[in-house]
Scaffold this active site. Sequence first.
Site, PDB file in Angstrom:
ATOM      1  N   PHE A   1       1.017   9.400  -5.766  1.00  0.00           N
ATOM      2  CA  PHE A   1       1.331  10.816  -5.586  1.00  0.00           C
ATOM      3  C   PHE A   1       2.310  11.293  -6.655  1.00  0.00           C
ATOM      4  CE2 PHE A   1      -0.249   9.930  -1.277  1.00  0.00           C
ATOM      5  CZ  PHE A   1      -1.082  11.020  -1.099  1.00  0.00           C
TER       6      PHE A   1
ATOM      7  N   ALA B   1       2.583   1.608  -3.514  1.00  0.00           N
ATOM      8  CA  ALA B   1       1.604   1.988  -4.538  1.00  0.00           C
ATOM      9  C   ALA B   1       1.147   3.426  -4.348  1.00  0.00           C
ATOM     10  CB  ALA B   1       0.413   1.030  -4.496  1.00  0.00           C
ATOM     11  N   CYS B   2       0.954   3.845  -3.098  1.00  0.00           N
ATOM     12  CA  CYS B   2       0.524   5.222  -2.846  1.00  0.00           C
ATOM     13  C   CYS B   2       1.626   6.223  -3.182  1.00  0.00           C
ATOM     14  CB  CYS B   2       0.081   5.382  -1.398  1.00  0.00           C
ATOM     15  SG  CYS B   2      -1.537   4.658  -1.062  1.00  0.00           S
ATOM     16  N   ALA B   3       2.894   5.858  -2.937  1.00  0.00           N
ATOM     17  CA  ALA B   3       3.990   6.741  -3.333  1.00  0.00           C
ATOM     18  C   ALA B   3       3.927   7.019  -4.834  1.00  0.00           C
ATOM     19  CB  ALA B   3       5.333   6.111  -2.960  1.00  0.00           C
TER      20      ALA B   3
ATOM     21  N   TYR C   1       0.825  -1.214   0.000  1.00  0.00           N
ATOM     22  CA  TYR C   1       0.000   0.000   0.000  1.00  0.00           C
ATOM     23  C   TYR C   1       0.858   1.263   0.000  1.00  0.00           C
ATOM     24  CZ  TYR C   1      -0.702   2.909   4.242  1.00  0.00           C
ATOM     25  OH  TYR C   1      -0.606   3.852   5.234  1.00  0.00           O
TER      26      TYR C   1
END
Length: 431
Positions: free
Chosen positions: A391, A386-388, A383
Amino acid sequence: MSAATPSTAERLHALLRPVLPPDLPIRLRAWDGSEVGPAGAPALVIRDKRALRRVLWQPSQLGLARAWVAGELDVDGDLYEVLLRIASVVWREEKVNAVRLLREAMSLGIVGRQPAPPPEEIVMSGRRHSRGRDRGAISHHYDVSNDFYRLVLGPSMVYSCAYWPSADATVERAQHDKLDLICRKLGLRPGQRMLVVGCGWGSLAVHAARHYGVSVVGVTISREQAELARKRVAEAGLTELVEIRLQDYREIGAERFDAISSVGMAEHVGTATYAEYAAILFHLLRPGGRLLNHQIGARHTSAAATGDKPTFINRYVFPDGELVPLPVTATLIENAGFEIRDVEALRPHYALTLRAWVTNLETHWDEAVTLAGAGRARVWRLYMAACALAFETDRLGVNQILAIRPLPDGHDALPLTRSWLAGTPTAPPAH
């Protein structure tokens, strides 16, 4: 001369063609060691046939996520590079036609009953955003292990976007600068009373009391967070200035505050109940007081996430979480009576923060597994990575909205310019 029999990896490529991008951008490695794909590329490793069975039953992001969490799917090489190369799969939320998958799967002998989801998966019940259900959702994410979070976040124990003075700064320095930025935007001074909504492990409350002399009430509905936050307040010698409550912000009642911060909490509120959230904060703030609302949002409507979709994030990370575009949030805040006076976008800062957290997790992997379990550690690694990328690729943003509760005469103490940013920050931590 007959054609060579396709390897297991080649047959898997055919099986996953409806799921993976058409031109395979990675290597695919099967459980028997056979491979297909471009030489030198990072590899998606299928360790167990059960991974394919999961994809058959859930040919979407969720099926792949279940296989990852269960350890049946892995990566050999740079995780970020693999995620970028299969981004269309990572962010897919809809299912694909399973007929072709089924035909190929039968030939590989992987057809069978749907495996049970990994124990880390949660499906919420009850009325969405009721106080009881919210407590369950928050407990799922935050009551994991304080020691686990310390490994990931570092000594600051700040679980929100840092404010990086430079890309090569430490995450500790960046988190200190973020806490200080919030305090300066709120114009804190001795004698004021501050409310920290979703206070986490108490880092902002301690910073505001220690450096700005304010009296702070921090509220959280995570029992483990509250226990550690109280301990940290006591260790800092600030019990006379800081009170940490295991309390829902909706239960605060008739108290009034000069300043309110809500950092990384409003994503849990939900669009349907956001107007209530904003109205309560408006009621709790004295006229002329300031609100700092720090919140992740979808950069585009197509990337908006709602809490009822069966996605990896909703089932494993943030149950009932919702990410909406900034204009939606701003409208709801102003509809409550606030006047928005400043908005600062921090999107690149969160990418740097998440990469730092992933590095911390990978560096302390064995200890993290001991503290939280292999499945949970795998959830957090996927998570955050993937979130990095979300953004970095402009799918997600994060914004600090500074708003005031207007005085009847329209006057306020907010400077005419953004002079709060020009003030002298407090000294960064010595690490």
